[in-house]
Design a protein around this motif. Structure first.
Motif, PDB file in Angstrom:
ATOM      1  N   VAL A  67       0.805  -1.329   0.159  1.00  0.00           N
ATOM      2  CA  VAL A  67      -0.103  -0.076   0.028  1.00  0.00           C
ATOM      3  C   VAL A  67       1.271   1.906  -0.107  1.00  0.00           C
ATOM      4  N   ASP A  68       0.637   2.276  -1.023  1.00  0.00           N
ATOM      5  CA  ASP A  68       1.175   2.798  -0.759  1.00  0.00           C
ATOM      6  C   ASP A  68       0.471   4.996  -0.008  1.00  0.00           C
ATOM      7  N   LEU A  69       1.373   4.379   1.083  1.00  0.00           N
ATOM      8  CA  LEU A  69       0.580   5.172   2.511  1.00  0.00           C
ATOM      9  C   LEU A  69       0.829   6.591   1.983  1.00  0.00           C
ATOM     10  N   TYR A  70       0.983   7.366   0.723  1.00  0.00           N
ATOM     11  CA  TYR A  70       1.547   8.459  -0.009  1.00  0.00           C
ATOM     12  C   TYR A  70      -0.109   8.882  -0.423  1.00  0.00           C
ATOM     13  N   ALA A  71      -0.423   7.732  -1.126  1.00  0.00           N
ATOM     14  CA  ALA A  71      -1.664   7.774  -2.647  1.00  0.00           C
ATOM     15  C   ALA A  71      -2.872   7.520  -0.649  1.00  0.00           C
ATOM     16  N   LEU A  72      -2.329   7.130   0.184  1.00  0.00           N
ATOM     17  CA  LEU A  72      -3.350   6.666   1.176  1.00  0.00           C
ATOM     18  C   LEU A  72      -4.092   7.775   1.698  1.00  0.00           C
ATOM     19  N   HIS A  73      -3.027   8.847   2.047  1.00  0.00           N
ATOM     20  CA  HIS A  73      -3.270   9.752   2.823  1.00  0.00           C
ATOM     21  C   HIS A  73      -4.352  10.433   1.803  1.00  0.00           C
ATOM     22  N   LYS A  74      -3.830  11.350   0.928  1.00  0.00           N
ATOM     23  CA  LYS A  74      -4.819  11.579  -0.733  1.00  0.00           C
ATOM     24  C   LYS A  74      -5.516  11.247  -0.785  1.00  0.00           C
ATOM     25  N   THR A  75      -6.582  10.242  -0.531  1.00  0.00           N
ATOM     26  CA  THR A  75      -7.551   9.550  -0.175  1.00  0.00           C
ATOM     27  C   THR A  75      -8.032   9.591   1.336  1.00  0.00           C
ATOM     28  N   VAL A  76      -7.766   9.337   1.601  1.00  0.00           N
ATOM     29  CA  VAL A  76      -8.603   9.824   3.269  1.00  0.00           C
ATOM     30  C   VAL A  76      -9.444  11.414   2.989  1.00  0.00           C
ATOM     31  N   GLU A  77      -7.838  12.100   3.207  1.00  0.00           N
ATOM     32  CA  GLU A  77      -8.129  13.673   2.706  1.00  0.00           C
ATOM     33  C   GLU A  77      -9.388  14.357   2.061  1.00  0.00           C
ATOM     34  N   GLU A  78     -10.000  13.522   1.030  1.00  0.00           N
ATOM     35  CA  GLU A  78     -10.680  13.852  -0.663  1.00  0.00           C
ATOM     36  C   GLU A  78     -11.764  13.416   0.559  1.00  0.00           C
ATOM     37  N   ILE A  79     -12.201  11.987   0.844  1.00  0.00           N
ATOM     38  CA  ILE A  79     -13.144  11.247   1.500  1.00  0.00           C
ATOM     39  C   ILE A  79     -13.771  12.664   2.327  1.00  0.00           C
ATOM     40  N   ALA A  80     -12.720  12.622   3.193  1.00  0.00           N
ATOM     41  CA  ALA A  80     -12.682  13.432   4.369  1.00  0.00           C
ATOM     42  C   ALA A  80     -13.614  15.054   4.199  1.00  0.00           C
ATOM     43  N   VAL A  81     -12.604  15.151   3.560  1.00  0.00           N
ATOM     44  CA  VAL A  81     -13.426  17.045   2.903  1.00  0.00           C
ATOM     45  C   VAL A  81     -14.815  16.852   2.225  1.00  0.00           C
ATOM     46  N   SER A  82     -14.780  15.859   1.443  1.00  0.00           N
ATOM     47  CA  SER A  82     -15.894  15.241   0.912  1.00  0.00           C
ATOM     48  C   SER A  82     -17.583  15.211   1.500  1.00  0.00           C
ATOM     49  N   LEU A  83     -17.073  14.177   2.649  1.00  0.00           N
ATOM     50  CA  LEU A  83     -18.183  14.873   3.729  1.00  0.00           C
ATOM     51  C   LEU A  83     -18.301  15.592   4.440  1.00  0.00           C
ATOM     52  N   ILE A  84     -17.155  16.041   5.095  1.00  0.00           N
ATOM     53  CA  ILE A  84     -17.139  16.965   5.847  1.00  0.00           C
ATOM     54  C   ILE A  84     -18.562  18.083   5.092  1.00  0.00           C
ATOM     55  N   ASN A  85     -18.685  18.416   3.646  1.00  0.00           N
ATOM     56  CA  ASN A  85     -18.701  19.344   3.884  1.00  0.00           C
ATOM     57  C   ASN A  85     -20.089  18.695   2.856  1.00  0.00           C
ATOM     58  N   THR A  86     -20.723  17.586   3.533  1.00  0.00           N
ATOM     59  CA  THR A  86     -22.259  17.402   3.759  1.00  0.00           C
ATOM     60  C   THR A  86     -23.188  18.193   4.283  1.00  0.00           C
ATOM     61  N   PHE A  87     -22.440  18.471   5.359  1.00  0.00           N
ATOM     62  CA  PHE A  87     -22.898  18.831   7.048  1.00  0.00           C
ATOM     63  C   PHE A  87     -22.052  19.342   7.211  1.00  0.00           C
ATOM     64  N   CYS A  88     -21.059  20.431   7.188  1.00  0.00           N
ATOM     65  CA  CYS A  88     -20.355  21.382   7.955  1.00  0.00           C
ATOM     66  C   CYS A  88     -21.685  22.813   8.090  1.00  0.00           C
ATOM     67  N   GLY A  89     -22.547  23.445   7.669  1.00  0.00           N
ATOM     68  CA  GLY A  89     -23.352  24.221   7.205  1.00  0.00           C
ATOM     69  C   GLY A  89     -24.677  23.822   8.192  1.00  0.00           C
ATOM     70  N   ASP A  90     -24.439  22.822   8.678  1.00  0.00           N
ATOM     71  CA  ASP A  90     -25.988  22.550   9.172  1.00  0.00           C
ATOM     72  C   ASP A  90     -25.586  22.762  11.181  1.00  0.00           C
ATOM     73  N   GLY A  91     -24.741  22.743  11.445  1.00  0.00           N
ATOM     74  CA  GLY A  91     -24.446  22.777  12.513  1.00  0.00           C
ATOM     75  C   GLY A  91     -24.198  21.928  13.803  1.00  0.00           C
ATOM     76  N   HIS A  92     -24.681  20.781  13.486  1.00  0.00           N
ATOM     77  CA  HIS A  92     -24.870  19.482  13.313  1.00  0.00           C
ATOM     78  C   HIS A  92     -25.460  18.537  12.625  1.00  0.00           C
ATOM     79  N   ALA A  93     -24.323  16.971  13.749  1.00  0.00           N
ATOM     80  CA  ALA A  93     -24.402  15.508  12.775  1.00  0.00           C
ATOM     81  C   ALA A  93     -23.944  14.537  13.680  1.00  0.00           C
ATOM     82  N   ASP A  94     -24.513  13.360  12.893  1.00  0.00           N
ATOM     83  CA  ASP A  94     -24.106  12.124  13.975  1.00  0.00           C
ATOM     84  C   ASP A  94     -23.180  12.164  12.966  1.00  0.00           C
ATOM     85  N   LEU A  95     -21.812  11.967  13.821  1.00  0.00           N
ATOM     86  CA  LEU A  95     -20.380  11.882  13.459  1.00  0.00           C
ATOM     87  C   LEU A  95     -20.418  10.645  13.218  1.00  0.00           C
TER      88      LEU A  95
END
Length: 415
Positions: free
Chosen positions: A132-160
């Protein structure tokens, strides 16, 4: 009649089960909701009654011995000659509908086998994960995390759990294993059933079918992923062996990697010392992760072994072929070895020990740390809105939800 190593009849050498709970002689039910709500309270009570070995039930009518002493656990885990990971002699007398059987039964993989077979499976897993390429894995986690945070960051609440950690880990695992989402969904649902012991056999079948579909796909369409690496490994794993290697790795990720992230987030949000330090920058996320691995590891009771013959441990005889469960959480907090200052200390058993050491530690740390850092960087004023509710089960340490609130914020942008 079989005998112990000292020549004493095995029937006269049961583990000394002075019942630490109740008066009916039964072991402590690890599957009870009361245990899930306060396991450390029960570990402390256990330690008052018995020093190292505790009679427990993993499910109704399924007895086992729980190890709560650190040195005893290390001794057992480093002695595969006497303590085998192969459960086949035990499971002969276990009903097919036993709710914990899928978590314990023999499978052609390292953690349920012994000798040359275990070494072969472990080598295939370790060497495939190492690709496993850990650098590529870091980018994968970052991209998925940001896309998910953007779905609820404007709501002010979430079930994590429902909105962040589960879909994040699910997405990362699908990339790592080259797994289509619809196959991964079946795998995740089956693993949840097995861990909780609810419709466990149906969950077992669901996992096998899903992973068989993944193997068939990767035989015809190999890629840069763990599944393809396992298929081309010199061990020459057949379809059945492939299914179980994948089920073990994907299952551990979808349940225990997620719990690793969630339990650390809970600690940060509820512990003023650690939480304030992480959010304030004086403590690293890695230190919070290690604190969880000591106190609330995602797999709290496991590392199953089965004595090959009756054997004396301390002042107690352990019967042959009956499950011994290492309480990772209790052993980590054994007063004989625990230190108040554990900064930089990695002596916990959350990754196993000896031949049972997890080969994916670096990958697990990276995913968990990136997932937490992305969330806290985006929402630094996040706070818990309800007390934690723990899912019952003899093996895992897992929350059912993690509701939070925070000041609404604008969507993030990847660099």
């Amino acid at each position: 009649m079989s005998t112990s190593e000292s020549g004493v009849p095995a029937a006269a050498c049961p583990v000394r089960h002075d019942p630490p709970f109740g008066s009916d002689g039964s072991g402590m039910p690890l599957f009870a909701p009361e245990f899930a709500a306060d396991p450390h309270g029960y570990y402390r009570e256990m330690r008052k009654r018995c020093r190292s070995l505790i009679p427990v039930e993993l499910a109704p009518g399924v007895p086992a011995t729980l190890v709560i002493d650190y040195q005893t656990a290390v001794q057992i885990l480093n002695d595969p000659e006497h303590f085998s990971a192969d459960p086949r002699a035990w499971q002969k007398g276990v009903p097919a509908d036993c709710p914990v059987l899928p978590m314990m039964e023999w499978r052609p993989m390292a953690t349920r086998s012994a000798g040359a077979d275990a070494a072969r499976y472990r080598r295939a897993t370790t060497e495939s994960v190492a690709e496993v390429d850990l650098y590529a894995l870091h980018k994968t986690v970052e991209e998925i995390a940001v896309s998910l945070i953007n779905t609820f960051c404007g709501d002010g609440h979430a079930d994590l759990i429902g909105q962040y950690t589960f879909p994040l880990i699910f997405g990362v695992l699908n990339v790592l294993f080259g797994c289509p989402p619809e196959v991964g969904q079946r795998m995740a649902a089956g693993m949840a059933s097995i861990v909780e012991g609810v419709d466990a056999e149906a969950g077992n079948q669901m996992i096998s079918a899903a992973m068989l579909d993944l193997v068939a796909l990767k035989r015809t369409e190999p890629g840069n992923d763990i599944t393809s690496a396992l298929l081309r490994h010199p061990a020459g794993l057949d379809d059945l062996e492939m299914v179980h290697q994948l089920a073990s790795q994907y299952g551990a990720g979808i349940e225990f990697q997620q719990n690793f992230v969630v339990n650390t987030l809970l600690l940060i949000l509820t512990d003023d010392r650690l939480g304030g330090g992480v959010l304030g920058g004086s403590l690293s996320t890695r230190e919070a992760l290690d604190d969880v691995l000591f106190n609330d590891p995602p797999l709290a009771n496991y590392l199953l072994t089965y004595p090959r013959q009756p054997i004396l441990i301390g002042e107690a005889w352990l019967p042959a072929h009956q499950p011994i469960v290492i309480s990772i959480a209790a052993c980590n907090n054994d007063p004989a070895v625990r230190s108040d200052d554990r900064t930089g200390n990695r002596s916990h058993l959350a990754w196993g020990a000896g031949p049972r050491t997890c080969p994916a530690q670096s990958m697990a740390y990276l995913i968990a740390q990136d997932a937490i850092d992305q969330l806290l960087d985006a929402l630094p004023e996040i706070r818990l809105t309800e007390p934690p509710a723990w899912r019952p089960g003899p093996f895992h340490r897992s929350l059912s939800s993690l509701p939070v609130e925070f000041p609404p914020s604008s969507p993030l942008h990847l660099p």
